[in-house]
Every structure is written in C-alpha cells, then in structure tokens.
Design a protein around this motif. Structure first.
Motif, PDB file in Angstrom:
ATOM      1  N   ASN A  39       0.833  -1.209   0.000  1.00 41.11           N
ATOM      2  CA  ASN A  39       0.000   0.000   0.000  1.00 41.11           C
ATOM      3  C   ASN A  39       0.865   1.257   0.000  1.00 41.11           C
ATOM      4  OD1 ASN A  39      -2.374  -1.469  -0.004  1.00 41.11           O
ATOM      5  ND2 ASN A  39      -2.616  -1.392   2.212  1.00 41.11           N
ATOM      6  N   LEU A  40       1.926   1.258   0.792  1.00 45.42           N
ATOM      7  CA  LEU A  40       2.806   2.424   0.844  1.00 45.42           C
ATOM      8  C   LEU A  40       3.521   2.647  -0.486  1.00 45.42           C
ATOM      9  CD1 LEU A  40       4.302   2.072   4.431  1.00 45.42           C
ATOM     10  CD2 LEU A  40       2.758   3.861   3.620  1.00 45.42           C
ATOM     11  N   GLU A  41       3.896   1.558  -1.157  1.00 45.27           N
ATOM     12  CA  GLU A  41       4.514   1.699  -2.479  1.00 45.27           C
ATOM     13  C   GLU A  41       3.582   2.464  -3.415  1.00 45.27           C
ATOM     14  OE1 GLU A  41       7.288  -1.939  -3.808  1.00 45.27           O
ATOM     15  OE2 GLU A  41       5.227  -2.524  -3.334  1.00 45.27           O
ATOM     16  N   ALA A  42       2.321   2.078  -3.417  1.00 44.76           N
ATOM     17  CA  ALA A  42       1.349   2.717  -4.305  1.00 44.76           C
ATOM     18  C   ALA A  42       1.065   4.158  -3.888  1.00 44.76           C
ATOM     19  CB  ALA A  42       0.058   1.904  -4.321  1.00 44.76           C
ATOM     20  N   ILE A  43       0.886   4.377  -2.614  1.00 42.61           N
ATOM     21  CA  ILE A  43       0.544   5.719  -2.116  1.00 42.61           C
ATOM     22  C   ILE A  43       1.703   6.694  -2.297  1.00 42.61           C
ATOM     23  CG2 ILE A  43      -0.007   7.038  -0.025  1.00 42.61           C
ATOM     24  CD1 ILE A  43      -1.482   4.448   0.943  1.00 42.61           C
TER      25      ILE A  43
END
Length: 61
Positions: A39-43
């Motif tokens: 999720n952090l990669e995408a955000i």
C-alpha cells in the motif's frame, strides 16, 4: 530542495531494531508487513526493498 533518492518509510515486524527519521510502521505478522508495504509503495510512489527478514524500507528512486 529536491530529494532524488530517500527512504520514505520503514515497515517491520521487529520494532525494537529500528529507529530514525523516517516513519516506522510496526506490524504483527509478515503478511501484514507485506500488505502495508504494498500500500505504501502505491501511495508514496516508492519501491519496497527487503533489508533483512522482517524489515522492509520504502525508497524513492
């Protein structure tokens, strides 16, 4: 000021082993750690790198 490369976040199951200026996300399981890292990669538009078992960093290249 621009940063071309920087650590955006630390995701770990071993909270007692990390410190520093980047946000630290402490997880209970490896699966939770991997989900939060994804999720952090995408955000954050970053890339997750595994430094050791139970320790991922999200990096901006």
């Amino acid at each position: 000021m621009t940063h071309e490369k920087m650590i955006l976040a630390i995701v770990t199951t071993k909270g007692e082993t990390v410190a520093g200026g980047a946000p630290i996300f402490i997880c209970q399981t490896k699966e939770e750690m991997e989900q939060i890292a994804a999720n952090l990669e995408a955000i954050l538009d970053g890339i997750a790198h595994e430094l050791s078992e139970g320790l991922l960093i999200i990096v901006k290249h």
